[in-house]
Design a protein around this motif. Structure first.
Motif, PDB file in Angstrom:
ATOM      1  N   MET A  49     -60.450 -84.439 -15.748  1.00  0.00           N
ATOM      2  CA  MET A  49     -60.791 -83.925 -17.053  1.00  0.00           C
ATOM      3  C   MET A  49     -61.842 -82.826 -16.969  1.00  0.00           C
ATOM      4  SD  MET A  49     -58.888 -84.927 -19.401  1.00  0.00           S
ATOM      5  CE  MET A  49     -59.705 -83.981 -20.613  1.00  0.00           C
ATOM      6  N   VAL A  50     -62.494 -82.723 -15.839  1.00  0.00           N
ATOM      7  CA  VAL A  50     -63.529 -81.701 -15.675  1.00  0.00           C
ATOM      8  C   VAL A  50     -62.909 -80.303 -15.728  1.00  0.00           C
ATOM      9  CG1 VAL A  50     -65.306 -80.840 -14.106  1.00  0.00           C
ATOM     10  CG2 VAL A  50     -64.972 -83.285 -14.373  1.00  0.00           C
ATOM     11  N   VAL A  51     -61.649 -80.177 -15.325  1.00  0.00           N
ATOM     12  CA  VAL A  51     -60.968 -78.881 -15.355  1.00  0.00           C
ATOM     13  C   VAL A  51     -60.208 -78.698 -16.664  1.00  0.00           C
ATOM     14  CG1 VAL A  51     -59.184 -77.492 -14.236  1.00  0.00           C
ATOM     15  CG2 VAL A  51     -60.759 -78.827 -12.852  1.00  0.00           C
ATOM     16  N   VAL A  52     -59.581 -79.752 -17.159  1.00  0.00           N
ATOM     17  CA  VAL A  52     -58.732 -79.662 -18.342  1.00  0.00           C
ATOM     18  C   VAL A  52     -59.557 -79.371 -19.596  1.00  0.00           C
ATOM     19  CG1 VAL A  52     -57.111 -80.931 -19.801  1.00  0.00           C
ATOM     20  CG2 VAL A  52     -56.975 -81.150 -17.319  1.00  0.00           C
TER      21      VAL A  52
ATOM     22  N   THR B 200     -52.790 -71.319 -39.166  1.00  0.00           N
ATOM     23  CA  THR B 200     -52.261 -72.208 -38.127  1.00  0.00           C
ATOM     24  C   THR B 200     -52.905 -71.921 -36.776  1.00  0.00           C
ATOM     25  OG1 THR B 200     -50.377 -70.749 -37.726  1.00  0.00           O
ATOM     26  CG2 THR B 200     -50.047 -72.563 -39.271  1.00  0.00           C
ATOM     27  N   SER B 201     -53.297 -70.679 -36.548  1.00  0.00           N
ATOM     28  CA  SER B 201     -53.986 -70.350 -35.300  1.00  0.00           C
ATOM     29  C   SER B 201     -55.364 -71.010 -35.256  1.00  0.00           C
ATOM     30  CB  SER B 201     -54.120 -68.832 -35.153  1.00  0.00           C
ATOM     31  OG  SER B 201     -54.743 -68.493 -33.943  1.00  0.00           O
ATOM     32  N   VAL B 202     -56.073 -70.948 -36.358  1.00  0.00           N
ATOM     33  CA  VAL B 202     -57.388 -71.599 -36.429  1.00  0.00           C
ATOM     34  C   VAL B 202     -57.223 -73.118 -36.310  1.00  0.00           C
ATOM     35  CG1 VAL B 202     -59.393 -72.028 -37.904  1.00  0.00           C
ATOM     36  CG2 VAL B 202     -58.457 -69.722 -37.711  1.00  0.00           C
ATOM     37  N   GLY B 203     -56.208 -73.659 -36.970  1.00  0.00           N
ATOM     38  CA  GLY B 203     -55.930 -75.091 -36.875  1.00  0.00           C
ATOM     39  C   GLY B 203     -55.591 -75.521 -35.459  1.00  0.00           C
ATOM     40  N   ALA B 204     -54.783 -74.721 -34.777  1.00  0.00           N
ATOM     41  CA  ALA B 204     -54.448 -75.031 -33.387  1.00  0.00           C
ATOM     42  C   ALA B 204     -55.688 -74.967 -32.508  1.00  0.00           C
ATOM     43  CB  ALA B 204     -53.383 -74.060 -32.875  1.00  0.00           C
ATOM     44  N   GLY B 205     -56.568 -74.018 -32.779  1.00  0.00           N
ATOM     45  CA  GLY B 205     -57.821 -73.938 -32.030  1.00  0.00           C
ATOM     46  C   GLY B 205     -58.687 -75.161 -32.245  1.00  0.00           C
ATOM     47  N   ALA B 206     -58.731 -75.636 -33.476  1.00  0.00           N
ATOM     48  CA  ALA B 206     -59.503 -76.849 -33.771  1.00  0.00           C
ATOM     49  C   ALA B 206     -58.890 -78.058 -33.054  1.00  0.00           C
ATOM     50  CB  ALA B 206     -59.554 -77.089 -35.273  1.00  0.00           C
ATOM     51  N   LEU B 207     -57.560 -78.143 -33.040  1.00  0.00           N
ATOM     52  CA  LEU B 207     -56.887 -79.230 -32.314  1.00  0.00           C
ATOM     53  C   LEU B 207     -57.197 -79.180 -30.820  1.00  0.00           C
ATOM     54  CD1 LEU B 207     -53.375 -79.191 -33.999  1.00  0.00           C
ATOM     55  CD2 LEU B 207     -54.924 -81.142 -33.914  1.00  0.00           C
ATOM     56  N   LEU B 208     -57.148 -77.988 -30.255  1.00  0.00           N
ATOM     57  CA  LEU B 208     -57.442 -77.847 -28.823  1.00  0.00           C
ATOM     58  C   LEU B 208     -58.884 -78.241 -28.521  1.00  0.00           C
ATOM     59  CD1 LEU B 208     -55.577 -74.504 -28.122  1.00  0.00           C
ATOM     60  CD2 LEU B 208     -54.997 -76.742 -27.180  1.00  0.00           C
ATOM     61  N   PHE B 209     -59.796 -77.804 -29.367  1.00  0.00           N
ATOM     62  CA  PHE B 209     -61.203 -78.144 -29.153  1.00  0.00           C
ATOM     63  C   PHE B 209     -61.412 -79.653 -29.253  1.00  0.00           C
ATOM     64  CE2 PHE B 209     -65.578 -78.862 -30.445  1.00  0.00           C
ATOM     65  CZ  PHE B 209     -66.261 -78.129 -29.480  1.00  0.00           C
ATOM     66  N   ALA B 210     -60.833 -80.266 -30.298  1.00  0.00           N
ATOM     67  CA  ALA B 210     -60.974 -81.717 -30.478  1.00  0.00           C
ATOM     68  C   ALA B 210     -60.336 -82.472 -29.316  1.00  0.00           C
ATOM     69  CB  ALA B 210     -60.344 -82.150 -31.797  1.00  0.00           C
ATOM     70  N   GLY B 211     -59.172 -82.019 -28.868  1.00  0.00           N
ATOM     71  CA  GLY B 211     -58.512 -82.660 -27.730  1.00  0.00           C
ATOM     72  C   GLY B 211     -59.338 -82.566 -26.471  1.00  0.00           C
ATOM     73  N   GLY B 212     -59.955 -81.417 -26.240  1.00  0.00           N
ATOM     74  CA  GLY B 212     -60.820 -81.264 -25.077  1.00  0.00           C
ATOM     75  C   GLY B 212     -62.056 -82.129 -25.164  1.00  0.00           C
ATOM     76  N   LEU B 213     -62.628 -82.218 -26.348  1.00  0.00           N
ATOM     77  CA  LEU B 213     -63.831 -83.023 -26.546  1.00  0.00           C
ATOM     78  C   LEU B 213     -63.537 -84.509 -26.376  1.00  0.00           C
ATOM     79  CD1 LEU B 213     -66.796 -82.572 -27.235  1.00  0.00           C
ATOM     80  CD2 LEU B 213     -66.211 -82.881 -29.633  1.00  0.00           C
ATOM     81  N   VAL B 214     -62.486 -84.992 -27.026  1.00  0.00           N
ATOM     82  CA  VAL B 214     -62.131 -86.409 -26.905  1.00  0.00           C
ATOM     83  C   VAL B 214     -61.707 -86.727 -25.475  1.00  0.00           C
ATOM     84  CG1 VAL B 214     -60.486 -88.182 -27.647  1.00  0.00           C
ATOM     85  CG2 VAL B 214     -61.537 -86.683 -29.328  1.00  0.00           C
TER      86      VAL B 214
ATOM     87  N   ALA C 192     -55.767 -85.157 -24.308  1.00  0.00           N
ATOM     88  CA  ALA C 192     -55.782 -83.699 -24.169  1.00  0.00           C
ATOM     89  C   ALA C 192     -54.360 -83.140 -24.164  1.00  0.00           C
ATOM     90  CB  ALA C 192     -56.513 -83.307 -22.892  1.00  0.00           C
ATOM     91  N   LEU C 193     -53.457 -83.818 -23.492  1.00  0.00           N
ATOM     92  CA  LEU C 193     -52.069 -83.360 -23.425  1.00  0.00           C
ATOM     93  C   LEU C 193     -51.416 -83.414 -24.803  1.00  0.00           C
ATOM     94  CD1 LEU C 193     -49.753 -82.420 -21.610  1.00  0.00           C
ATOM     95  CD2 LEU C 193     -49.156 -84.822 -21.276  1.00  0.00           C
ATOM     96  N   VAL C 194     -51.613 -84.501 -25.515  1.00  0.00           N
ATOM     97  CA  VAL C 194     -51.040 -84.630 -26.867  1.00  0.00           C
ATOM     98  C   VAL C 194     -51.611 -83.551 -27.786  1.00  0.00           C
ATOM     99  CG1 VAL C 194     -50.955 -86.122 -28.911  1.00  0.00           C
ATOM    100  CG2 VAL C 194     -50.460 -87.073 -26.656  1.00  0.00           C
TER     101      VAL C 194
END
Length: 135
Positions: free
Chosen positions: A1-4, A57-71, A84-86
Motif C-alpha cells: 500500500m506504500v506505493v498504491v 464527475t472528474s472532481v467526484g472521481a478525484g474524491a473517490l481516488l483520494f478516499a480510496g488511497g486514504l482508506v 483501493a482497487l474498488v
C-alpha cells in the motif's frame, strides 16, 4: 500500500485539477487531459463545453481516488489494497460516464458531414468518373 496510496493521491490530484479547470472553462484544449473526443476537439468552444459538462464527475472521481488511497493506507495489507482497487474501478467508471455525457452533448455542435460524392478528393481519385455527381 506504500506505493498504491501515493499513486491514487497523484491521480486524484490530476482528476480534481482537471475537473476544476474544466468547470471554470480554463482547461486549455489538449490531447492528454479532459474530454478528447473528436467532437470535443473540433473547436475551443466544444472543448470548453464538453469539459464543463464532465467536470463534476472528474472532481467526484478525484474524491473517490483520494478516499480510496486514504482508506487503503489506513487499513493496510490485502484489505487496504482491495479498497483501493474498488475505489479506482469506481472512479474510472465515473470518469467514463462524465466523458460520455459530454461527448453526447457536443456531438450535435459538429458541422454536418458532406453528403455524396468523394468530397474534394475527386480530382486525383482513380474512381473519379464513378463517384462524380451525375449531370
Amino acid at each position: 500500500m506504500v506505493v498504491v496510496a501515493p499513486l491514487l493521491f497523484a491521480l486524484a490530484a490530476v482528476a480534481i485539477v482537471t475537473g476544476v479547470l474544466g468547470l471554470l472553462g480554463k482547461l486549455p484544449r489538449n490531447r492528454f487531459l479532459g474530454v478528447t473526443t473528436e467532437a470535443a476537439m473540433h473547436s475551443d468552444d466544444n472543448f470548453r463545453i464538453a469539459n464543463r459538462i464532465a467536470a463534476p464527475t472528474s472532481v467526484g472521481a478525484g474524491a473517490l481516488l483520494f478516499a480510496g488511497g486514504l482508506v487503503g493506507l489506513m487499513a493496510g495489507g490485502l484489505a487496504g489494497f482491495g479498497v483501493a482497487l474498488v475505489a479506482a474501478v469506481i472512479a474510472i467508471f465515473t470518469l467514463g460516464a462524465g466523458a460520455n455525457a459530454a461527448a453526447r452533448a457536443v456531438e450535435p455542435l459538429l458541422p454536418p458531414a458532406p453528403v455524396g460524392g468523394c468530397g474534394s478528393s475527386c480530382g486525383g481519385c482513380s474512381l473519379r468518373d464513378t463517384c462524380a455527381p451525375a449531370n
